[in-house]
Write a protein that holds these residues in place. Structure first.
Motif, mmCIF file in Angstrom:
data_model
loop_
_atom_site.group_PDB
_atom_site.id
_atom_site.type_symbol
_atom_site.label_atom_id
_atom_site.label_comp_id
_atom_site.label_asym_id
_atom_site.label_seq_id
_atom_site.Cartn_x
_atom_site.Cartn_y
_atom_site.Cartn_z
ATOM 1 N N GLU A 41 38.692 33.311 23.970
ATOM 2 C CA GLU A 41 39.584 34.657 24.593
ATOM 3 C C GLU A 41 40.900 34.023 25.248
ATOM 4 O O GLU A 41 41.990 34.871 25.209
ATOM 5 C CB GLU A 41 38.402 34.832 25.728
ATOM 6 C CG GLU A 41 38.952 36.572 25.993
ATOM 7 C CD GLU A 41 37.336 37.006 26.979
ATOM 8 O OE1 GLU A 41 37.792 37.825 27.872
ATOM 9 O OE2 GLU A 41 36.367 36.543 26.385
ATOM 10 N N ASN A 42 40.971 33.010 25.870
ATOM 11 C CA ASN A 42 42.163 32.563 26.408
ATOM 12 C C ASN A 42 42.937 32.504 25.500
ATOM 13 O O ASN A 42 44.427 32.503 25.429
ATOM 14 C CB ASN A 42 41.944 31.187 27.229
ATOM 15 C CG ASN A 42 41.057 31.439 28.382
ATOM 16 O OD1 ASN A 42 41.136 32.712 29.144
ATOM 17 N ND2 ASN A 42 40.333 30.349 28.997
ATOM 18 N N LYS B 203 57.389 36.022 18.761
ATOM 19 C CA LYS B 203 57.773 35.876 17.330
ATOM 20 C C LYS B 203 58.470 36.935 16.753
ATOM 21 O O LYS B 203 59.130 36.742 15.841
ATOM 22 C CB LYS B 203 56.488 35.384 16.595
ATOM 23 C CG LYS B 203 56.098 33.969 16.913
ATOM 24 C CD LYS B 203 57.026 33.069 15.945
ATOM 25 C CE LYS B 203 56.942 31.721 16.516
ATOM 26 N NZ LYS B 203 55.905 30.874 16.781
ATOM 27 N N THR B 204 58.022 38.326 16.751
ATOM 28 C CA THR B 204 58.432 39.640 16.130
ATOM 29 C C THR B 204 59.897 39.544 16.632
ATOM 30 O O THR B 204 60.857 39.648 15.974
ATOM 31 C CB THR B 204 57.645 40.943 16.425
ATOM 32 O OG1 THR B 204 57.364 40.597 17.925
ATOM 33 C CG2 THR B 204 56.562 40.880 15.711
ATOM 34 N N GLU B 205 60.337 39.282 17.754
ATOM 35 C CA GLU B 205 61.593 39.407 18.320
ATOM 36 C C GLU B 205 62.518 38.255 17.390
ATOM 37 O O GLU B 205 63.644 38.634 16.888
ATOM 38 C CB GLU B 205 61.756 38.978 19.759
ATOM 39 C CG GLU B 205 62.597 39.827 20.634
ATOM 40 C CD GLU B 205 62.545 39.428 22.111
ATOM 41 O OE1 GLU B 205 63.233 38.548 22.602
ATOM 42 O OE2 GLU B 205 61.671 40.019 22.636
ATOM 43 N N LEU B 206 61.814 37.195 17.529
ATOM 44 C CA LEU B 206 62.570 36.033 16.812
ATOM 45 C C LEU B 206 62.908 36.345 15.158
ATOM 46 O O LEU B 206 63.969 36.375 14.760
ATOM 47 C CB LEU B 206 61.845 34.828 16.839
ATOM 48 C CG LEU B 206 62.465 33.729 16.710
ATOM 49 C CD1 LEU B 206 63.458 33.172 18.131
ATOM 50 C CD2 LEU B 206 61.567 32.278 16.539
ATOM 51 N N GLU B 207 61.831 37.234 14.661
ATOM 52 C CA GLU B 207 61.693 37.579 13.157
ATOM 53 C C GLU B 207 62.882 38.411 12.990
ATOM 54 O O GLU B 207 63.780 38.126 12.006
ATOM 55 C CB GLU B 207 60.561 38.110 12.755
ATOM 56 C CG GLU B 207 60.502 38.119 11.295
ATOM 57 C CD GLU B 207 59.068 38.927 10.960
ATOM 58 O OE1 GLU B 207 58.796 39.177 9.866
ATOM 59 O OE2 GLU B 207 58.231 38.869 12.125
ATOM 60 N N ASN B 208 63.107 39.342 14.048
ATOM 61 C CA ASN B 208 64.313 40.431 13.839
ATOM 62 C C ASN B 208 65.447 39.733 13.718
ATOM 63 O O ASN B 208 66.410 39.925 13.024
ATOM 64 C CB ASN B 208 64.068 41.279 14.985
ATOM 65 C CG ASN B 208 63.010 42.391 14.547
ATOM 66 O OD1 ASN B 208 62.790 42.423 13.392
ATOM 67 N ND2 ASN B 208 62.463 42.777 15.739
ATOM 68 N N LYS B 209 65.551 38.894 14.923
ATOM 69 C CA LYS B 209 67.026 38.185 14.674
ATOM 70 C C LYS B 209 67.120 37.218 13.441
ATOM 71 O O LYS B 209 68.270 37.206 12.927
ATOM 72 C CB LYS B 209 66.766 36.792 16.108
ATOM 73 C CG LYS B 209 67.957 36.751 16.723
ATOM 74 C CD LYS B 209 67.662 35.883 18.014
ATOM 75 C CE LYS B 209 68.905 35.249 18.759
ATOM 76 N NZ LYS B 209 68.580 34.534 19.734
ATOM 77 N N ALA C 162 50.982 36.743 23.366
ATOM 78 C CA ALA C 162 52.063 36.644 24.111
ATOM 79 C C ALA C 162 53.118 35.851 23.169
ATOM 80 O O ALA C 162 54.337 36.263 22.871
ATOM 81 C CB ALA C 162 51.912 35.900 25.289
ATOM 82 N N GLU C 163 52.471 35.053 22.217
ATOM 83 C CA GLU C 163 53.462 34.219 21.475
ATOM 84 C C GLU C 163 53.996 35.025 20.162
ATOM 85 O O GLU C 163 54.984 34.890 19.787
ATOM 86 C CB GLU C 163 52.561 33.125 20.818
ATOM 87 C CG GLU C 163 53.591 31.985 20.705
ATOM 88 C CD GLU C 163 52.736 30.786 20.059
ATOM 89 O OE1 GLU C 163 51.961 30.641 20.434
ATOM 90 O OE2 GLU C 163 53.216 30.355 18.913
#
Lengths: 294, 170
Positions: free
Chosen positions: A71-72, A84-90, A79-80
């Motif tokens: 669960e943790n 990552k999606t942000e990074l992918e767009n970049k 969160a990661e």
């Protein structure tokens, strides 16, 4: 039978000589013999079954024992993933920009997409010295000797011999190969090979004494290698020390691949060696040939 | 029949060694059960069968995992021969003697392997390899040989009983 017990010593000597002869014959071959393929035909499916069953059991046991941690872990992974999606767009933006700039410069992309197929590790070396393993794809699936094997994030090794149903892979940490490599940041050239006296680590020899390589640098395969395509991550520098014998530096490298828990690998399905030879005459511009040589 | 059963044992052993033994490895060390089988066969049956069993076990291991065919074959053959030649006179029903033989032969085998394969690559610090690989493997193999020898002994007795009046000894 009497003959055997009479000439025991001669037969034993003959057998030992046979060993040496076979060793000489099989030292550098590309394909297995009929006998080994026959063994493979019987043994590989059983090994395959065994590995799958034990892997499945292990994962089930892991789930039961680590139920609380999961669960943790899930929260952390979510969160990661957002990051990552942000990074992918970049990355996509940068890729497009890179393409445009490449078009302007009229050069091919240096780190091309290599066609790969995935393979499963079915068996590992029973001895304690080396970390060779066999994969469940052979020459029937289009594999050949010296094809490069990757796993998530880095170089694993190359195919040593190819049977019909299975292939032997020698891993990077086994000190059977040297890989021509360079550091990504400073372009310093060296040779990476496994180090048997430090399990799961590699060493990079013959780094120039003036090289500005530091701890934490990423090491990738260089364009000088005949077998390995350029730009594959090998690992990160852990320690640097001078080599007193050759007046060069030696770097201890921690591979990005976790060799202990490997289960699936990717194989680059065409020999880099061959494409290098065949594409050069087809490229009509002198720039691209100069680029591939440089 | 005897050949068939020995070959079957070795093939099953190779499959288990290369797949499941990964999960029972302690500090990354796996027991060498192929060597135990070769040594126990040599101990029970003499050097002829030790050599042939060793050659087959080595060939199997080499053809699947070796850098080339011949190294393991040679080492298993030599170990099988020496065990059969010098140690087959001992009392066969003892529990402790196979363990001692496994300890000694594992050391000999791994020492020879070190000389033929590791030392020639330029790794000269033998004490390091002795403490991290050879000694743990000796202990682990010896523990395994306790179980394995009883099993092999039973199989051997069964075969001997079955072929008492038909078998030609060599």
């Amino acid at each position: 039978m009497e003959f055997i017990s009479k000439h025991k010593k001669w037969i034993f000597t003959l057998l030992i000589l046979c060993c040496a002869a076979i060793a000489g014959l099989t030292l550098n071959r590309a394909k297995f013999s009929v006998l080994e393929n026959a063994f493979g035909f019987v043994i590989v499916p059983i090994q395959n079954f065994n590995t799958s069953v034990s892997g499945w059991l292990k994962s089930k046991i892991n789930i039961i024992t680590n139920l609380n941690d999961i669960e943790n872990e899930n929260i952390a992974l979510k969160a990661e993933l957002e990051n990552k999606t942000e990074l992918e767009n970049k990355v996509k933006l940068l890729e497009r920009e890179n393409e445009k700039l490449n078009e302007l410069l009229e050069t091919d992309s240096k780190y091309g997409n290599y066609p790969t197929i995935s393979a499963k590790i079915i068996a590992k070396d029973p001895g304690n010295w080396y970390d060779n393993f066999t994969i469940d794809k052979g020459s029937k699936d289009g594999l050949e000797k010296n094809m490069v094997v990757l796993a998530a994030g880095g170089l694993v090794g190359r195919i040593k011999e190819c049977g019909l149903f299975y292939s032997k892979v020698v891993s990077l940490i086994d000190d059977s190969d040297s890989v021509s490599s360079k550091s990504l940041r400073t372009d310093d050239i060296g040779f990476v090979r496994g180090d048997l006296s430090q399990k799961n680590l590699c060493r990079m020899d013959y780094i120039d004494n003036d090289a500005e390589i530091i701890e934490g640098d990423e090491i990738i395969t260089s364009h000088l290698s005949e077998i390995y395509p350029p730009g594959i991550t090998i690992g990160y520098v852990k320690e640097i020390k001078p080599d007193t014998n050759t007046l060069t530096k030696v770097a201890i490298i921690e591979p990005t691949v976790d060799f202990k828990h490997l289960e699936n690998v990717l194989v680059i399905t065409h020999s880099y060696e061959k494409t290098n030879i065949s594409t050069v005459p087809e490229d009509e511009t002198s720039e691209s040939t100069a680029d591939s040589e440089g | 029949m005897r050949w068939f059963i020995t070959a079957l044992i070795l093939i099953i052993n190779l499959i288990l060694q290369s797949t499941l033994f990964e999960y029972i490895a302690i500090i990354g060390i796996k027991p060498n059960t192929a060597l135990i089988i070769v040594v126990c066969t040599a101990f029970m049956r003499g050097e002829n069968e030790g050599v042939i069993t060793g050659a087959f076990a080595g060939f199997l291991q080499d053809s699947f995992f070796g850098m080339f065919i011949g190294l393991h074959m040679f080492l298993y053959m030599v170990t099988g021969y020496l065990c059969g030649k010098f140690l087959s006179g001992f009392y066969k029903e003892s529990i402790i003697i196979p363990v001692l033989i496994t300890l000694i032969s594992t050391f000999c085998y791994e020492f020879l392997f070190y000389i033929f394969s590791i030392l020639l690559r330029g790794y000269t610090n033998f004490p390091y390899f002795l403490s991290t690989i050879i000694l743990p493997e000796m202990v682990y193999s010896a523990i395994f040989s306790l179980l394995l020898y009883r099993l092999l002994y039973k199989i051997n007795m069964w075969l001997e009983e079955k072929y008492k009046y038909r078998r030609k000894v060599f």
